[in-house]
Design a protein around this motif. Structure first.
Motif, PDB file in Angstrom:
ATOM      1  N   THR A  90      43.300  36.766  65.523  1.00 57.14           N
ATOM      2  CA  THR A  90      43.510  35.983  64.306  1.00 57.14           C
ATOM      3  C   THR A  90      42.734  36.579  63.134  1.00 57.14           C
ATOM      4  OG1 THR A  90      43.887  33.943  65.543  1.00 57.14           O
ATOM      5  CG2 THR A  90      43.172  33.719  63.257  1.00 57.14           C
ATOM      6  N   ALA A  91      41.440  36.826  63.360  1.00 58.52           N
ATOM      7  CA  ALA A  91      40.611  37.386  62.288  1.00 58.52           C
ATOM      8  C   ALA A  91      41.044  38.805  61.933  1.00 58.52           C
ATOM      9  CB  ALA A  91      39.144  37.370  62.719  1.00 58.52           C
ATOM     10  N   THR A  92      41.395  39.596  62.957  1.00 54.50           N
ATOM     11  CA  THR A  92      41.754  40.990  62.717  1.00 54.50           C
ATOM     12  C   THR A  92      43.059  41.108  61.943  1.00 54.50           C
ATOM     13  OG1 THR A  92      40.638  41.623  64.763  1.00 54.50           O
ATOM     14  CG2 THR A  92      42.155  43.218  63.814  1.00 54.50           C
ATOM     15  N   ASP A  93      44.085  40.353  62.359  1.00 55.77           N
ATOM     16  CA  ASP A  93      45.369  40.432  61.666  1.00 55.77           C
ATOM     17  C   ASP A  93      45.266  39.937  60.229  1.00 55.77           C
ATOM     18  OD1 ASP A  93      47.009  41.652  63.526  1.00 55.77           O
ATOM     19  OD2 ASP A  93      47.518  39.787  64.522  1.00 55.77           O
ATOM     20  N   GLY A  94      44.529  38.836  60.025  1.00 57.83           N
ATOM     21  CA  GLY A  94      44.353  38.347  58.659  1.00 57.83           C
ATOM     22  C   GLY A  94      43.659  39.364  57.781  1.00 57.83           C
ATOM     23  N   MET A  95      42.596  39.997  58.315  1.00 60.15           N
ATOM     24  CA  MET A  95      41.868  41.009  57.569  1.00 60.15           C
ATOM     25  C   MET A  95      42.755  42.219  57.269  1.00 60.15           C
ATOM     26  SD  MET A  95      38.273  42.869  58.626  1.00 60.15           S
ATOM     27  CE  MET A  95      38.963  43.587  60.109  1.00 60.15           C
TER      28      MET A  95
END
Length: 369
Positions: free
Chosen positions: A96-101
Protein backbone atom coordinates in the motif's frame (compact mmCIF):
# COMPACT_ATOMS: atom_id res chain seq x y z
CA UNK A 1 8.93 -9.65 -3.90
CA UNK A 2 12.01 -11.79 -3.36
CA UNK A 3 10.31 -12.87 -0.11
CA UNK A 4 6.93 -13.36 -1.80
CA UNK A 5 8.45 -15.59 -4.47
CA UNK A 6 10.30 -17.74 -1.94
CA UNK A 7 7.45 -17.95 0.58
CA UNK A 8 4.72 -18.43 -2.03
CA UNK A 9 6.50 -21.44 -3.51
CA UNK A 10 7.80 -23.08 -0.36
CA UNK A 11 5.86 -22.12 2.78
CA UNK A 12 2.94 -24.45 1.84
CA UNK A 13 5.46 -27.23 1.18
CA UNK A 14 7.13 -26.52 4.56
CA UNK A 15 3.75 -26.65 6.29
CA UNK A 16 3.05 -30.03 4.67
CA UNK A 17 6.55 -31.16 5.70
CA UNK A 18 5.68 -30.23 9.30
CA UNK A 19 2.50 -32.31 9.14
CA UNK A 20 -0.10 -29.59 8.59
CA UNK A 21 -3.39 -30.61 6.97
CA UNK A 22 -4.87 -28.92 3.88
CA UNK A 23 -7.44 -27.18 6.08
CA UNK A 24 -4.74 -25.86 8.43
CA UNK A 25 -2.75 -24.57 5.44
CA UNK A 26 -5.93 -22.87 4.22
CA UNK A 27 -6.40 -21.25 7.64
CA UNK A 28 -2.85 -19.91 7.54
CA UNK A 29 -3.61 -18.25 4.20
CA UNK A 30 -6.93 -17.00 5.55
CA UNK A 31 -5.17 -15.22 8.43
CA UNK A 32 -3.01 -13.44 5.89
CA UNK A 33 -6.11 -12.28 4.03
CA UNK A 34 -7.88 -11.41 7.29
CA UNK A 35 -5.03 -9.00 8.02
CA UNK A 36 -5.54 -7.61 4.52
CA UNK A 37 -9.16 -6.92 5.54
CA UNK A 38 -8.04 -4.68 8.39
CA UNK A 39 -4.58 -3.22 8.13
CA UNK A 40 -3.94 -1.86 4.60
CA UNK A 41 -6.57 0.82 5.17
CA UNK A 42 -4.94 1.83 8.45
CA UNK A 43 -1.42 1.89 7.01
CA UNK A 44 -2.57 3.64 3.84
CA UNK A 45 -4.33 6.32 5.88
CA UNK A 46 -1.30 6.73 8.14
CA UNK A 47 0.97 7.03 5.10
CA UNK A 48 -1.15 9.79 3.55
CA UNK A 49 -1.64 11.59 6.86
CA UNK A 50 2.04 11.52 7.85
CA UNK A 51 3.06 12.38 4.32
CA UNK A 52 6.25 10.32 4.74
CA UNK A 53 5.87 6.92 3.01
CA UNK A 54 9.53 5.94 3.52
CA UNK A 55 9.21 6.29 7.30
CA UNK A 56 6.18 4.00 7.25
CA UNK A 57 8.05 1.44 5.15
CA UNK A 58 11.03 1.42 7.50
CA UNK A 59 8.78 0.86 10.52
CA UNK A 60 6.87 -1.95 8.80
CA UNK A 61 10.02 -3.68 7.55
CA UNK A 62 11.68 -3.68 10.97
CA UNK A 63 8.66 -5.13 12.76
CA UNK A 64 8.21 -7.80 10.05
CA UNK A 65 11.75 -9.06 10.72
CA UNK A 66 10.83 -9.52 14.40
CA UNK A 67 7.40 -11.04 13.77
CA UNK A 68 8.71 -13.78 11.47
CA UNK A 69 11.16 -15.17 14.05
CA UNK A 70 8.69 -17.78 15.46
CA UNK A 71 8.77 -19.57 12.09
CA UNK A 72 12.49 -20.15 12.66
CA UNK A 73 12.06 -21.82 16.06
CA UNK A 74 8.85 -23.88 15.82
CA UNK A 75 6.50 -25.68 13.45
CA UNK A 76 3.53 -25.88 15.84
CA UNK A 77 0.24 -24.91 14.17
CA UNK A 78 -1.22 -22.76 16.96
CA UNK A 79 1.93 -20.72 17.56
CA UNK A 80 2.53 -20.13 13.87
CA UNK A 81 -1.06 -19.11 13.22
CA UNK A 82 -0.59 -16.46 15.92
CA UNK A 83 2.76 -15.47 14.43
CA UNK A 84 1.14 -15.27 11.00
CA UNK A 85 -1.35 -12.72 12.31
CA UNK A 86 1.39 -10.60 13.88
CA UNK A 87 3.56 -10.75 10.78
CA UNK A 88 0.88 -9.92 8.21
CA UNK A 89 -0.63 -7.17 10.37
CA UNK A 90 2.46 -5.18 9.38
CA UNK A 91 3.48 -6.86 6.13
CA UNK A 92 0.17 -6.04 4.44
CA UNK A 93 0.88 -2.31 4.69
CA UNK A 94 4.06 -2.43 2.64
CA UNK A 95 2.56 -2.67 -0.85
CA UNK A 96 0.00 0.00 0.00
CA UNK A 97 2.70 2.48 1.02
CA UNK A 98 5.00 1.49 -1.84
CA UNK A 99 2.41 1.76 -4.61
CA UNK A 100 1.12 5.09 -3.32
CA UNK A 101 4.66 6.46 -3.13
CA UNK A 102 5.50 5.15 -6.61
CA UNK A 103 2.41 6.65 -8.24
CA UNK A 104 3.09 10.02 -6.61
CA UNK A 105 6.71 9.93 -7.82
CA UNK A 106 5.64 9.09 -11.38
CA UNK A 107 2.98 11.83 -11.37
CA UNK A 108 5.70 14.39 -10.64
CA UNK A 109 8.70 12.98 -12.48
CA UNK A 110 7.08 11.01 -15.29
CA UNK A 111 7.85 7.38 -16.09
CA UNK A 112 6.21 4.00 -16.54
CA UNK A 113 4.73 2.12 -13.58
CA UNK A 114 4.96 -1.19 -15.44
CA UNK A 115 8.74 -0.92 -15.88
CA UNK A 116 9.17 -0.27 -12.16
CA UNK A 117 6.75 -3.00 -11.10
CA UNK A 118 8.46 -5.61 -13.29
CA UNK A 119 11.43 -5.58 -10.89
CA UNK A 120 9.10 -7.04 -8.29
CA UNK A 121 8.28 -9.84 -10.72
CA UNK A 122 11.98 -10.48 -11.29
CA UNK A 123 12.46 -10.64 -7.52
CA UNK A 124 9.62 -13.17 -7.32
CA UNK A 125 11.35 -15.40 -9.88
CA UNK A 126 14.72 -15.15 -8.15
CA UNK A 127 13.23 -15.85 -4.73
CA UNK A 128 11.55 -19.06 -5.88
CA UNK A 129 14.59 -20.47 -7.67
CA UNK A 130 17.04 -19.37 -4.98
CA UNK A 131 15.12 -21.15 -2.23
CA UNK A 132 14.44 -24.11 -4.53
CA UNK A 133 18.13 -24.81 -5.01
CA UNK A 134 18.84 -24.29 -1.31
CA UNK A 135 16.06 -26.72 -0.34
CA UNK A 136 17.39 -29.31 -2.80
CA UNK A 137 20.84 -29.06 -1.25
CA UNK A 138 19.94 -28.64 2.44
CA UNK A 139 16.38 -29.96 2.87
CA UNK A 140 13.01 -28.42 3.69
CA UNK A 141 13.88 -27.51 7.30
CA UNK A 142 15.99 -24.59 6.04
CA UNK A 143 13.01 -22.78 4.45
CA UNK A 144 12.10 -20.41 7.35
CA UNK A 145 15.78 -19.52 7.97
CA UNK A 146 16.22 -18.36 4.38
CA UNK A 147 12.95 -16.40 4.49
CA UNK A 148 14.09 -14.60 7.65
CA UNK A 149 17.38 -13.68 5.96
CA UNK A 150 15.48 -12.25 2.98
CA UNK A 151 13.43 -10.07 5.33
CA UNK A 152 16.62 -8.72 6.90
CA UNK A 153 18.02 -7.89 3.45
CA UNK A 154 14.74 -6.16 2.61
CA UNK A 155 15.04 -4.03 5.72
CA UNK A 156 18.47 -2.85 4.59
CA UNK A 157 17.09 -1.94 1.14
CA UNK A 158 14.21 0.08 2.62
CA UNK A 159 16.66 2.21 4.59
CA UNK A 160 18.36 3.10 1.30
CA UNK A 161 15.17 4.59 -0.25
CA UNK A 162 15.11 8.29 -1.03
CA UNK A 163 12.17 10.07 0.67
CA UNK A 164 9.19 11.03 -1.53
CA UNK A 165 7.04 13.27 0.72
CA UNK A 166 3.37 13.91 -0.02
CA UNK A 167 2.53 17.53 -0.78
CA UNK A 168 -0.59 19.21 0.67
CA UNK A 169 -1.46 16.19 2.83
CA UNK A 170 -5.00 15.93 4.23
CA UNK A 171 -5.51 16.15 8.00
CA UNK A 172 -8.53 13.87 8.06
CA UNK A 173 -9.72 11.00 10.26
CA UNK A 174 -9.67 7.53 8.77
CA UNK A 175 -13.42 6.81 8.63
CA UNK A 176 -14.46 10.11 6.98
CA UNK A 177 -11.66 9.74 4.42
CA UNK A 178 -12.78 6.23 3.46
CA UNK A 179 -16.45 7.19 3.31
CA UNK A 180 -15.55 10.11 1.05
CA UNK A 181 -13.92 7.68 -1.40
CA UNK A 182 -16.76 5.16 -1.21
CA UNK A 183 -19.35 7.84 -1.95
CA UNK A 184 -18.07 7.85 -5.52
CA UNK A 185 -20.08 5.26 -7.51
CA UNK A 186 -17.29 4.56 -10.01
CA UNK A 187 -14.92 3.65 -7.17
CA UNK A 188 -17.53 1.40 -5.55
CA UNK A 189 -17.99 -0.45 -8.85
CA UNK A 190 -14.27 -0.81 -9.35
CA UNK A 191 -13.76 -2.16 -5.84
CA UNK A 192 -16.60 -4.67 -6.32
CA UNK A 193 -14.90 -6.07 -9.44
CA UNK A 194 -11.54 -6.18 -7.62
CA UNK A 195 -13.18 -8.10 -4.77
CA UNK A 196 -14.72 -10.64 -7.14
CA UNK A 197 -11.47 -11.11 -9.06
CA UNK A 198 -9.63 -12.08 -5.88
CA UNK A 199 -12.41 -14.43 -4.77
CA UNK A 200 -11.94 -16.16 -8.11
CA UNK A 201 -8.16 -16.51 -8.03
CA UNK A 202 -6.35 -15.67 -4.79
CA UNK A 203 -6.72 -19.03 -3.05
CA UNK A 204 -5.10 -20.77 -6.00
CA UNK A 205 -1.69 -19.37 -5.11
CA UNK A 206 -1.64 -21.32 -1.84
CA UNK A 207 -2.48 -24.66 -3.42
CA UNK A 208 -0.72 -24.52 -6.79
CA UNK A 209 2.55 -25.89 -5.29
CA UNK A 210 0.59 -28.77 -3.72
CA UNK A 211 -1.24 -29.40 -7.01
CA UNK A 212 2.12 -29.59 -8.77
CA UNK A 213 3.42 -32.00 -6.14
CA UNK A 214 0.38 -34.23 -6.68
CA UNK A 215 1.19 -34.28 -10.40
CA UNK A 216 4.71 -35.47 -9.61
CA UNK A 217 6.78 -32.26 -9.74
CA UNK A 218 9.92 -32.31 -7.53
CA UNK A 219 10.48 -29.52 -4.98
CA UNK A 220 13.34 -27.96 -6.94
CA UNK A 221 11.19 -27.64 -10.08
CA UNK A 222 8.09 -26.13 -8.45
CA UNK A 223 9.45 -22.57 -8.96
CA UNK A 224 9.88 -23.27 -12.70
CA UNK A 225 6.12 -23.14 -13.20
CA UNK A 226 5.79 -19.83 -11.40
CA UNK A 227 8.86 -18.58 -13.23
CA UNK A 228 7.25 -19.20 -16.62
CA UNK A 229 4.16 -17.26 -15.50
CA UNK A 230 6.05 -14.43 -13.86
CA UNK A 231 8.53 -14.21 -16.78
CA UNK A 232 5.58 -13.48 -19.06
CA UNK A 233 4.50 -10.92 -16.46
CA UNK A 234 7.93 -9.24 -16.64
CA UNK A 235 7.80 -8.97 -20.43
CA UNK A 236 4.22 -7.69 -20.47
CA UNK A 237 4.87 -5.15 -17.70
CA UNK A 238 7.94 -3.89 -19.57
CA UNK A 239 5.79 -3.13 -22.62
CA UNK A 240 2.52 -2.47 -20.76
CA UNK A 241 2.39 1.26 -21.44
CA UNK A 242 3.09 0.75 -25.13
CA UNK A 243 0.65 -2.16 -25.54
CA UNK A 244 -2.16 -1.12 -23.21
CA UNK A 245 -1.57 2.50 -22.18
CA UNK A 246 -3.82 3.87 -24.93
CA UNK A 247 -6.52 1.22 -24.53
CA UNK A 248 -9.69 1.59 -22.52
CA UNK A 249 -8.81 0.02 -19.19
CA UNK A 250 -12.17 -1.65 -18.75
CA UNK A 251 -11.49 -3.64 -21.91
CA UNK A 252 -8.01 -4.59 -20.71
CA UNK A 253 -9.46 -5.85 -17.43
CA UNK A 254 -12.09 -7.90 -19.27
CA UNK A 255 -9.35 -9.44 -21.43
CA UNK A 256 -7.42 -10.38 -18.27
CA UNK A 257 -10.45 -12.07 -16.69
CA UNK A 258 -11.28 -13.99 -19.88
CA UNK A 259 -7.70 -15.24 -20.17
CA UNK A 260 -7.76 -16.19 -16.47
CA UNK A 261 -10.86 -18.27 -17.23
CA UNK A 262 -9.01 -20.09 -20.00
CA UNK A 263 -5.88 -20.53 -17.87
CA UNK A 264 -7.67 -22.09 -14.92
CA UNK A 265 -10.04 -24.23 -16.97
CA UNK A 266 -7.15 -25.78 -18.91
CA UNK A 267 -5.17 -26.24 -15.67
CA UNK A 268 -8.09 -28.20 -14.23
CA UNK A 269 -8.10 -30.51 -17.24
CA UNK A 270 -4.35 -31.15 -17.64
CA UNK A 271 -2.73 -34.20 -16.04
CA UNK A 272 0.60 -34.08 -17.92
CA UNK A 273 2.73 -31.53 -16.05
CA UNK A 274 4.79 -30.55 -19.10
CA UNK A 275 1.70 -29.03 -20.72
CA UNK A 276 1.16 -26.79 -17.72
CA UNK A 277 4.26 -24.74 -18.56
CA UNK A 278 2.79 -22.94 -21.63
CA UNK A 279 -0.51 -22.48 -19.77
CA UNK A 280 1.33 -20.59 -17.03
CA UNK A 281 2.25 -17.94 -19.61
CA UNK A 282 -1.29 -16.61 -19.20
CA UNK A 283 -0.38 -15.54 -15.65
CA UNK A 284 1.22 -12.48 -17.23
CA UNK A 285 -2.29 -11.32 -18.10
CA UNK A 286 -4.36 -12.88 -15.31
CA UNK A 287 -2.24 -11.21 -12.63
CA UNK A 288 0.47 -8.94 -14.09
CA UNK A 289 -1.54 -6.82 -16.53
CA UNK A 290 -4.62 -7.06 -14.29
CA UNK A 291 -2.64 -5.58 -11.37
CA UNK A 292 -0.93 -2.95 -13.54
CA UNK A 293 -4.26 -1.81 -15.02
CA UNK A 294 -6.01 -1.73 -11.64
CA UNK A 295 -3.28 0.26 -9.88
CA UNK A 296 -2.93 2.80 -12.68
CA UNK A 297 -6.74 3.12 -12.95
CA UNK A 298 -6.81 4.06 -9.27
CA UNK A 299 -3.83 6.38 -9.74
CA UNK A 300 -5.81 8.33 -12.33
CA UNK A 301 -9.02 8.26 -10.29
CA UNK A 302 -7.63 10.00 -7.17
CA UNK A 303 -4.99 12.66 -6.48
CA UNK A 304 -1.77 12.12 -4.55
CA UNK A 305 -3.30 13.04 -1.19
CA UNK A 306 -5.54 9.94 -1.39
CA UNK A 307 -3.44 7.44 -3.33
CA UNK A 308 -2.24 5.37 -0.38
CA UNK A 309 -5.76 5.35 1.09
CA UNK A 310 -7.27 4.30 -2.24
CA UNK A 311 -4.64 1.57 -2.64
CA UNK A 312 -5.26 0.46 0.95
CA UNK A 313 -8.98 0.15 0.28
CA UNK A 314 -8.21 -1.77 -2.91
CA UNK A 315 -5.98 -4.24 -1.04
CA UNK A 316 -8.47 -4.56 1.83
CA UNK A 317 -11.55 -5.27 -0.28
CA UNK A 318 -9.82 -7.30 -3.00
CA UNK A 319 -6.87 -9.14 -1.48
CA UNK A 320 -8.34 -8.97 2.04
CA UNK A 321 -12.04 -9.86 2.07
CA UNK A 322 -11.83 -11.50 -1.34
CA UNK A 323 -8.70 -13.38 -0.31
CA UNK A 324 -10.23 -14.73 2.92
CA UNK A 325 -13.19 -16.19 1.05
CA UNK A 326 -10.94 -17.53 -1.70
CA UNK A 327 -8.42 -19.08 0.71
CA UNK A 328 -10.98 -20.81 2.89
CA UNK A 329 -12.94 -21.96 -0.16
CA UNK A 330 -9.78 -23.24 -1.82
CA UNK A 331 -8.90 -25.30 1.25
CA UNK A 332 -12.26 -27.07 1.20
CA UNK A 333 -12.35 -27.44 -2.59
CA UNK A 334 -8.83 -28.90 -2.64
CA UNK A 335 -9.80 -31.36 0.08
CA UNK A 336 -12.98 -32.38 -1.80
CA UNK A 337 -11.64 -32.63 -5.33
CA UNK A 338 -7.97 -31.59 -5.33
CA UNK A 339 -6.70 -29.23 -8.04
CA UNK A 340 -9.17 -30.33 -10.72
CA UNK A 341 -12.20 -29.07 -8.78
CA UNK A 342 -10.44 -25.98 -7.40
CA UNK A 343 -9.26 -24.68 -10.78
CA UNK A 344 -12.58 -25.48 -12.49
CA UNK A 345 -14.52 -23.41 -9.94
CA UNK A 346 -11.99 -20.59 -10.35
CA UNK A 347 -12.55 -20.59 -14.11
CA UNK A 348 -16.29 -20.10 -13.64
CA UNK A 349 -15.80 -17.26 -11.15
CA UNK A 350 -13.35 -15.47 -13.45
CA UNK A 351 -15.90 -15.58 -16.26
CA UNK A 352 -18.46 -14.03 -13.91
CA UNK A 353 -15.93 -11.31 -13.02
CA UNK A 354 -15.44 -10.50 -16.72
CA UNK A 355 -19.19 -9.98 -17.07
CA UNK A 356 -19.25 -7.70 -14.01
CA UNK A 357 -16.36 -5.63 -15.41
CA UNK A 358 -18.16 -5.23 -18.74
CA UNK A 359 -21.17 -3.62 -17.10
CA UNK A 360 -19.57 -1.71 -14.20
CA UNK A 361 -16.06 -0.42 -14.98
CA UNK A 362 -15.86 3.11 -16.43
CA UNK A 363 -13.06 4.97 -18.20
CA UNK A 364 -10.35 6.40 -15.89
CA UNK A 365 -11.10 9.94 -17.08
CA UNK A 366 -14.76 9.38 -16.24
CA UNK A 367 -13.68 8.25 -12.78
CA UNK A 368 -11.52 11.31 -12.33
CA UNK A 369 -14.54 13.51 -12.82
Amino acid sequence: FLFIGAAGNFLPIWFRHKGWSNIEIGWQGAINYTCLCIFPIAWGHLTDRWGRPTKVLRLLSFICVLMFLPFVVTGEVVWLLLATFGFFAFRTGMLTATDGMTLNFLARQGGDYGRIRMWGSLGFILGGFLLGFIVTDMGRDVIPFVLELILVLGLLVVFMLRPVPIENKREEAVIPSLLRLLKRPELRSFYAVAFMSRVASQGLYIFLPLHLMNLGVDDAWVPLYWTVGVASEVVLLHYAEKLFGGKRRRNVLILCFVLATVQHLVTAMITEVTWLLPVMLLHGFSFGIWFYTSVTWLGDAVDERDRARAQGLYHTLGFGFGGVISSLGAGFLFTLGQGRLLFAVSAGLNLLTAIMAFFWIKRPNEAAK
